[in-house]
Design a protein around this motif. Structure first.
Motif, mmCIF file in Angstrom:
data_model
loop_
_atom_site.group_PDB
_atom_site.id
_atom_site.type_symbol
_atom_site.label_atom_id
_atom_site.label_comp_id
_atom_site.label_asym_id
_atom_site.label_seq_id
_atom_site.Cartn_x
_atom_site.Cartn_y
_atom_site.Cartn_z
ATOM 1 N N TYR A 191 0.823 -1.208 0.000
ATOM 2 C CA TYR A 191 0.000 0.000 0.000
ATOM 3 C C TYR A 191 0.857 1.258 0.000
ATOM 4 O O TYR A 191 1.766 1.421 0.806
ATOM 5 C CB TYR A 191 -0.921 0.004 1.216
ATOM 6 C CG TYR A 191 -1.705 1.292 1.377
ATOM 7 C CD1 TYR A 191 -2.722 1.608 0.498
ATOM 8 C CD2 TYR A 191 -1.399 2.185 2.403
ATOM 9 C CE1 TYR A 191 -3.441 2.788 0.632
ATOM 10 C CE2 TYR A 191 -2.114 3.368 2.549
ATOM 11 C CZ TYR A 191 -3.125 3.659 1.657
ATOM 12 O OH TYR A 191 -3.828 4.830 1.784
ATOM 13 N N ASP A 192 0.552 2.142 -0.931
ATOM 14 C CA ASP A 192 1.225 3.438 -1.027
ATOM 15 C C ASP A 192 0.227 4.509 -0.618
ATOM 16 O O ASP A 192 -0.702 4.815 -1.353
ATOM 17 C CB ASP A 192 1.727 3.680 -2.456
ATOM 18 C CG ASP A 192 2.505 4.993 -2.577
ATOM 19 O OD1 ASP A 192 2.551 5.760 -1.594
ATOM 20 O OD2 ASP A 192 3.059 5.248 -3.662
ATOM 21 N N TYR A 193 0.397 5.061 0.573
ATOM 22 C CA TYR A 193 -0.584 6.000 1.113
ATOM 23 C C TYR A 193 -0.737 7.251 0.262
ATOM 24 O O TYR A 193 -1.788 7.900 0.271
ATOM 25 C CB TYR A 193 -0.188 6.420 2.539
ATOM 26 C CG TYR A 193 0.847 7.522 2.593
ATOM 27 C CD1 TYR A 193 0.463 8.852 2.703
ATOM 28 C CD2 TYR A 193 2.205 7.236 2.508
ATOM 29 C CE1 TYR A 193 1.402 9.874 2.729
ATOM 30 C CE2 TYR A 193 3.149 8.247 2.535
ATOM 31 C CZ TYR A 193 2.737 9.562 2.654
ATOM 32 O OH TYR A 193 3.669 10.568 2.670
ATOM 33 N N SER A 194 0.317 7.603 -0.483
ATOM 34 C CA SER A 194 0.294 8.868 -1.226
ATOM 35 C C SER A 194 -0.608 8.804 -2.451
ATOM 36 O O SER A 194 -0.911 9.826 -3.063
ATOM 37 C CB SER A 194 1.714 9.261 -1.651
ATOM 38 O OG SER A 194 2.253 8.309 -2.558
ATOM 39 N N GLU A 195 -1.008 7.584 -2.823
ATOM 40 C CA GLU A 195 -1.870 7.430 -4.000
ATOM 41 C C GLU A 195 -3.301 7.104 -3.550
ATOM 42 O O GLU A 195 -3.520 6.156 -2.811
ATOM 43 C CB GLU A 195 -1.353 6.317 -4.913
ATOM 44 C CG GLU A 195 0.006 6.628 -5.534
ATOM 45 C CD GLU A 195 0.455 5.522 -6.478
ATOM 46 O OE1 GLU A 195 -0.309 4.549 -6.653
ATOM 47 O OE2 GLU A 195 1.558 5.638 -7.022
ATOM 48 N N ILE A 196 -4.225 7.903 -3.990
ATOM 49 C CA ILE A 196 -5.630 7.617 -3.687
ATOM 50 C C ILE A 196 -6.063 6.397 -4.506
ATOM 51 O O ILE A 196 -5.906 6.364 -5.727
ATOM 52 C CB ILE A 196 -6.516 8.828 -4.031
ATOM 53 C CG1 ILE A 196 -6.130 10.028 -3.166
ATOM 54 C CG2 ILE A 196 -7.980 8.485 -3.841
ATOM 55 C CD1 ILE A 196 -6.369 9.826 -1.690
ATOM 56 N N SER A 197 -6.579 5.380 -3.821
ATOM 57 C CA SER A 197 -7.005 4.163 -4.513
ATOM 58 C C SER A 197 -8.359 4.388 -5.165
ATOM 59 O O SER A 197 -9.416 4.138 -4.564
ATOM 60 C CB SER A 197 -7.068 2.997 -3.530
ATOM 61 O OG SER A 197 -7.500 1.830 -4.190
ATOM 62 N N LEU A 198 -8.332 4.863 -6.406
ATOM 63 C CA LEU A 198 -9.577 5.184 -7.105
ATOM 64 C C LEU A 198 -10.459 3.960 -7.290
ATOM 65 O O LEU A 198 -11.688 4.049 -7.211
ATOM 66 C CB LEU A 198 -9.264 5.819 -8.458
ATOM 67 C CG LEU A 198 -8.655 7.228 -8.430
ATOM 68 C CD1 LEU A 198 -8.383 7.707 -9.844
ATOM 69 C CD2 LEU A 198 -9.583 8.195 -7.710
ATOM 70 N N GLU A 199 -9.814 2.815 -7.518
ATOM 71 C CA GLU A 199 -10.585 1.591 -7.759
ATOM 72 C C GLU A 199 -11.460 1.260 -6.559
ATOM 73 O O GLU A 199 -12.659 0.991 -6.695
ATOM 74 C CB GLU A 199 -9.641 0.430 -8.049
ATOM 75 C CG GLU A 199 -10.378 -0.888 -8.299
ATOM 76 C CD GLU A 199 -9.424 -2.049 -8.503
ATOM 77 O OE1 GLU A 199 -9.906 -3.189 -8.568
ATOM 78 O OE2 GLU A 199 -8.200 -1.809 -8.586
ATOM 79 N N ARG A 200 -10.884 1.315 -5.358
ATOM 80 C CA ARG A 200 -11.665 0.988 -4.167
ATOM 81 C C ARG A 200 -12.611 2.124 -3.792
ATOM 82 O O ARG A 200 -13.695 1.905 -3.267
ATOM 83 C CB ARG A 200 -10.723 0.650 -3.007
ATOM 84 C CG ARG A 200 -9.973 -0.666 -3.214
ATOM 85 C CD ARG A 200 -9.399 -1.180 -1.936
ATOM 86 N NE ARG A 200 -10.416 -1.433 -0.920
ATOM 87 C CZ ARG A 200 -10.120 -1.775 0.337
ATOM 88 N NH1 ARG A 200 -8.855 -1.891 0.709
ATOM 89 N NH2 ARG A 200 -11.083 -1.979 1.208
ATOM 90 N N TRP A 201 -12.164 3.338 -4.029
ATOM 91 C CA TRP A 201 -13.012 4.504 -3.730
ATOM 92 C C TRP A 201 -14.297 4.448 -4.557
ATOM 93 O O TRP A 201 -15.398 4.545 -4.031
ATOM 94 C CB TRP A 201 -12.220 5.773 -4.046
ATOM 95 C CG TRP A 201 -12.843 7.044 -3.538
ATOM 96 C CD1 TRP A 201 -14.070 7.540 -3.822
ATOM 97 C CD2 TRP A 201 -12.256 7.972 -2.624
ATOM 98 N NE1 TRP A 201 -14.289 8.728 -3.177
ATOM 99 C CE2 TRP A 201 -13.184 9.022 -2.433
ATOM 100 C CE3 TRP A 201 -11.036 8.042 -1.974
ATOM 101 C CZ2 TRP A 201 -12.922 10.112 -1.609
ATOM 102 C CZ3 TRP A 201 -10.775 9.129 -1.153
ATOM 103 C CH2 TRP A 201 -11.715 10.147 -0.977
ATOM 104 N N LEU A 202 -14.118 4.293 -5.874
ATOM 105 C CA LEU A 202 -15.279 4.226 -6.761
ATOM 106 C C LEU A 202 -16.064 2.937 -6.525
ATOM 107 O O LEU A 202 -17.285 2.900 -6.695
ATOM 108 C CB LEU A 202 -14.825 4.310 -8.217
ATOM 109 C CG LEU A 202 -14.127 5.630 -8.606
ATOM 110 C CD1 LEU A 202 -13.617 5.551 -10.036
ATOM 111 C CD2 LEU A 202 -15.077 6.804 -8.451
#
Length: 291
Positions: free
Chosen positions: A158-169
């Motif tokens: 997990y890279d905290y600096s990247e927003i996980s768009l896949e899980r968010w959406l």
């Protein structure tokens, strides 16, 4: 222009158009699709001629069209020419209208919650800008209980600096699939034993969730809140949030509190809400109790 109705056996397309206030172009189209054809045609001119009884039929068609029936549905009603057909289609139309109204209400409610979230973010930005202070403001507050639709699983490296768009959406789509009413922002909870492990690019158990109105215990809906927590607002780029965490944890220890639960981030103004990273607002929530 006023048309004087004259009682006679047949009417031209122009006369019928004027009597019933329906464009001639529409009458021709109804003829082409077999919905409403003239009773006769002039043998010499081939002009359409409509009988007196057809005036009633076209008025019925006009009324059904204004009520929202499709031409296909109207054709079925007119061809069967009985009250049962009208009743069946009316019940079907009412059910469809009810569903549309419910969907509109749900969208309206969702937009209201979204607006409230945006306004909350704007208020926070204005309050902090008016303070003219760079000092981090930590609060110990009671977090009201809300309901979250959640998806909890391990993310590799997990890279905290990247927003996980896949899980968010994905969690937003899950809410729609389950017909849940979205009632607030997205929350991300980190279940590592050490809160700062989220910054080490390792496998992390992370929960993405969205606030919903439903309170069903099944279907990945759980309560969140109902506890005391140390909170702080992080303004700006999410990549810089690690320093805010460190300061918050130092504050907790300095003021004789201890953490008693996982850290949660409430995305008030997220990267999906505003493009300007300097206007993003994230609330960090860490459950605590006195030592």
């Amino acid at each position: 222009m006023f048309f004087i109705f004259i009682d006679k056996p047949y009417y031209s397309i122009g006369e019928l158009s004027a009597i019933c206030d329906i464009p001639q172009k529409t009458l021709r189209y109804y003829d082409e699709i077999g919905l409403f054809t003239p009773d006769q045609r002039n043998q010499e001119t081939h002009y359409r001629l409509y009988s007196k009884g057809q005036i009633i039929t076209i008025v019925i068609i006009k009324n059904l069209k204004q009520m929202g029936f499709s031409l296909k549905e109207i054709k079925e009603i007119v061809s069967e020419n009985e009250a049962k057909a009208l009743e069946k289609n009316m019940l079907k139309k009412l059910q469809s209208m009810k569903q549309e109204i419910e969907e509109s209400i749900n969208r309206y409610t969702e937009y209201c919650y979204f607006l409230k979230k945006i306004q909350n973010g704007i208020d926070i930005l204005e309050e902090l800008s008016d303070g003219h202070s760079d000092e981090m403001k930590v609060s110990v507050e009671f977090i009201p209980e809300v309901n979250l639709l959640y998806d909890r699983r391990v993310m590799k490296d997990y890279d905290y600096s990247e927003i996980s768009l896949e899980r968010w959406l994905g969690i937003m789509e899950k809410a729609k699939t389950m017909n849940c009413k979205i009632a607030g922002p997205v929350y991300v909870t980190f279940y590592d034993s050490n809160i700062l492990n989220k910054f080490l690019s390792q496998d992390s158990e992370i929960e993405f969730a969205v606030q919903v109105e439903e309170s069903k215990p099944a279907g990945h809906i759980r309560p969140f809140g109902g506890m005391l927590a140390a909170t702080v607002i992080h303004i700006g780029n999410y990549e810089d949030i690690s320093s805010t965490y460190i300061q918050l944890i130092k504050w907790i220890k300095k003021h004789n509190y201890k953490t008693v639960g996982p850290a949660t981030e409430e995305f008030i103004l997220s990267p999906l809400d505003v493009n300007d990273e300097n206007r993003r607002v994230t609330k960090i929530i860490i459950p605590v109790e006195k030592e």
